[in-house]
Design a protein around this motif. Structure first.
Motif, PDB file in Angstrom:
ATOM      1  N   ARG A   6       4.104   7.859   0.262  1.00  0.00           N
ATOM      2  CA  ARG A   6       2.674   7.988   0.541  1.00  0.00           C
ATOM      3  C   ARG A   6       2.137   6.611   0.904  1.00  0.00           C
ATOM      4  NH1 ARG A   6       4.172  12.356   0.287  1.00  0.00           N
ATOM      5  NH2 ARG A   6       3.330  14.195  -0.747  1.00  0.00           N
ATOM      6  N   TRP A   7       1.020   6.640   1.603  1.00  0.00           N
ATOM      7  CA  TRP A   7       0.354   5.396   2.000  1.00  0.00           C
ATOM      8  C   TRP A   7      -1.053   5.407   1.433  1.00  0.00           C
ATOM      9  CZ3 TRP A   7      -0.488   3.981   7.897  1.00  0.00           C
ATOM     10  CH2 TRP A   7      -1.178   2.763   7.979  1.00  0.00           C
ATOM     11  N   ASN A   8      -1.342   4.458   0.567  1.00  0.00           N
ATOM     12  CA  ASN A   8      -2.697   4.330   0.039  1.00  0.00           C
ATOM     13  C   ASN A   8      -3.479   3.394   0.954  1.00  0.00           C
ATOM     14  OD1 ASN A   8      -4.981   4.351  -1.483  1.00  0.00           O
ATOM     15  ND2 ASN A   8      -4.099   3.299  -3.256  1.00  0.00           N
ATOM     16  N   HIS A   9      -4.128   3.985   1.954  1.00  0.00           N
ATOM     17  CA  HIS A   9      -4.821   3.216   2.982  1.00  0.00           C
ATOM     18  C   HIS A   9      -6.185   2.750   2.454  1.00  0.00           C
ATOM     19  CE1 HIS A   9      -6.896   2.362   6.744  1.00  0.00           C
ATOM     20  NE2 HIS A   9      -5.726   2.358   7.363  1.00  0.00           N
ATOM     21  N   GLY A  62      -7.811   6.306   2.406  1.00  0.00           N
ATOM     22  CA  GLY A  62      -7.280   6.930   1.189  1.00  0.00           C
ATOM     23  C   GLY A  62      -5.800   7.265   1.345  1.00  0.00           C
ATOM     24  N   ILE A  63      -5.324   8.254   0.581  1.00  0.00           N
ATOM     25  CA  ILE A  63      -3.896   8.587   0.591  1.00  0.00           C
ATOM     26  C   ILE A  63      -3.517   9.315   1.892  1.00  0.00           C
ATOM     27  CG2 ILE A  63      -2.021   9.743  -0.647  1.00  0.00           C
ATOM     28  CD1 ILE A  63      -3.300   7.708  -2.455  1.00  0.00           C
ATOM     29  N   GLN A  94       0.833  -1.207   0.000  1.00  0.00           N
ATOM     30  CA  GLN A  94       0.000   0.000   0.000  1.00  0.00           C
ATOM     31  C   GLN A  94       0.871   1.263   0.000  1.00  0.00           C
ATOM     32  OE1 GLN A  94      -2.437  -0.474   3.498  1.00  0.00           O
ATOM     33  NE2 GLN A  94      -3.354  -2.361   2.737  1.00  0.00           N
TER      34      GLN A  94
END
Ligand code: C2E
Ligand code: MG
Ligand code: MG
Ligand code: MG
Length: 292
Positions: free
Chosen positions: A63-66, A70-71, A39
């Motif tokens: 960045r973390w695409n949770h 979301g981002i 992610q």
């Protein structure tokens, strides 16, 4: 509310701390999943040579695409990663991904582009940064001098002996070192030599005051002159307006990174930026004059 705040103060050791620990543990667990399930990803923001208006390189920003939220911005999850030690595997991921991106550019013939990655203090004393960097370089076959490690003054200060020792080893590999957020920490000048810094990144807080604040302008101009006479490359962070660029351009050869030129973009947005600005040729690049 004020009532709740008062209640927390009164019961200062019971629910609040345990709640915070729970909270941290929940995020830690989710960050572990994020790593395992890919992610996390990198955005890339270009650095522009102001005199020639071409791209010299990029900074990689995590960045973390949770799946639910979301981002998530770096400022939100990097501190959690640092306090849990997860910054070590996350940092490894960042370095490996960055080297793969450098290999892509090398393949496409863009072999003058550099890529900078941010390194946390924790990565110097937990984990093996040297091992990670040297292996990533070896596996991808990229030239070490195209990878730059961005370190803040605060990180350098935390364990100066250990950090300088590790930086010296990394520099022997050929990687470059940038002093990030310059001007926001302490005793800046002595660190330039001690950590054999190649690049100085002037913090956004200075840039925000340009060109209106006369004393900030004097300081930035002095920093640039000093850096140049030490053979360092200068990157000015957070350039957002034409006025800032116009003022900075009269300082001679420096680079700018900021929303005015481009926000950080995903990997698939890189070709359009290279097309739009062009790539600075290696021979003329500011980096070529830096110490090595
Ligand atoms: P930094 O290394 O100083 O990175 C520059 C930050 O300024 C980035 O925020 C970038 O998006 C932002 N920025 C660039 N141009 C402008 C501008 O014109 N205006 C404004 N307002 N902001 C601009 P980002 O990506 O949110 O990262 C924040 C910080 O998180 C970074 O500051 C860095 O310290 C840390 N970070 C990001 N990625 C990583 C990573 O992979 N590892 C580690 N250890 N830290 C990271
Ligand atoms: Mg940085
Ligand atoms: Mg910075
Ligand atoms: Mg910063």
């Amino acid at each position: 509310s004020a009532k709740d705040a008062g209640k927390n103060c009164y019961q200062f050791y019971s629910p609040h701390l345990s709640h915070r620990a729970d909270h941290l543990m929940r995020w830690e667990q989710q960050l572990r999943v994020a790593l395992a399930e890919e992610q996390l990803f990198l955005l890339y923001q270009p650095m522009i040579d102001l005199s020639r208006r071409c791209i010299t390189g990029f900074e990689a920003l995590a960045r973390w695409n949770h799946p639910q939220h979301g981002i998530i911005a770096a400022n939100e999850f990097i501190p959690i990663a640092e306090s849990t030690g997860l910054i070590v595997p996350i940092g490894d991921f960042v370095i490996r991904t960055a080297c793969r991106q450098l290999a892509v550019w090398q393949n496409d013939g863009y072999d003058s582009l550099s890529l900078s990655v941010n390194i946390s203090a924790v990565q110097f004393w937990r984990g093996d940064l040297y091992e990670t960097v040297s292996r990533a370089i070896e596996e991808t076959g990229v030239a070490a001098h195209r990878l730059e490690l961005e370190i803040t003054e605060t990180a350098m200060m935390e364990y100066p002996e250990l950090v300088s020792e590790k930086i010296i080893a990394l520099k022997r590999l050929g990687v470059r070192v940038a002093l990030d957020d310059f001007g926001t920490g302490y005793s800046s000048l002595s660190y330039l030599n001690r950590f054999s810094v190649d690049t100085l990144k002037v913090d956004r807080s200075f840039v925000q005051a340009i060109p209106g604040d006369r004393s900030v302008c004097v300081m930035v101009s002095a920093i640039v002159n000093l850096a140049r006479s030490l053979g360092l490359k200068v990157v000015v962070e957070g350039t957002e307006t034409e006025e800032q660029i116009a003022w900075l351009s009269q300082l001679g050869r420096i680079e700018a990174q900021g929303f005015l030129f481009s926000r950080p973009v995903p990997a698939d947005g890189i070709p359009a930026l290279l097309e739009r600005f062009g790539v600075c040729s290696a021979r003329e690049a500011q980096s070529a004059q830096a110490r090595g």
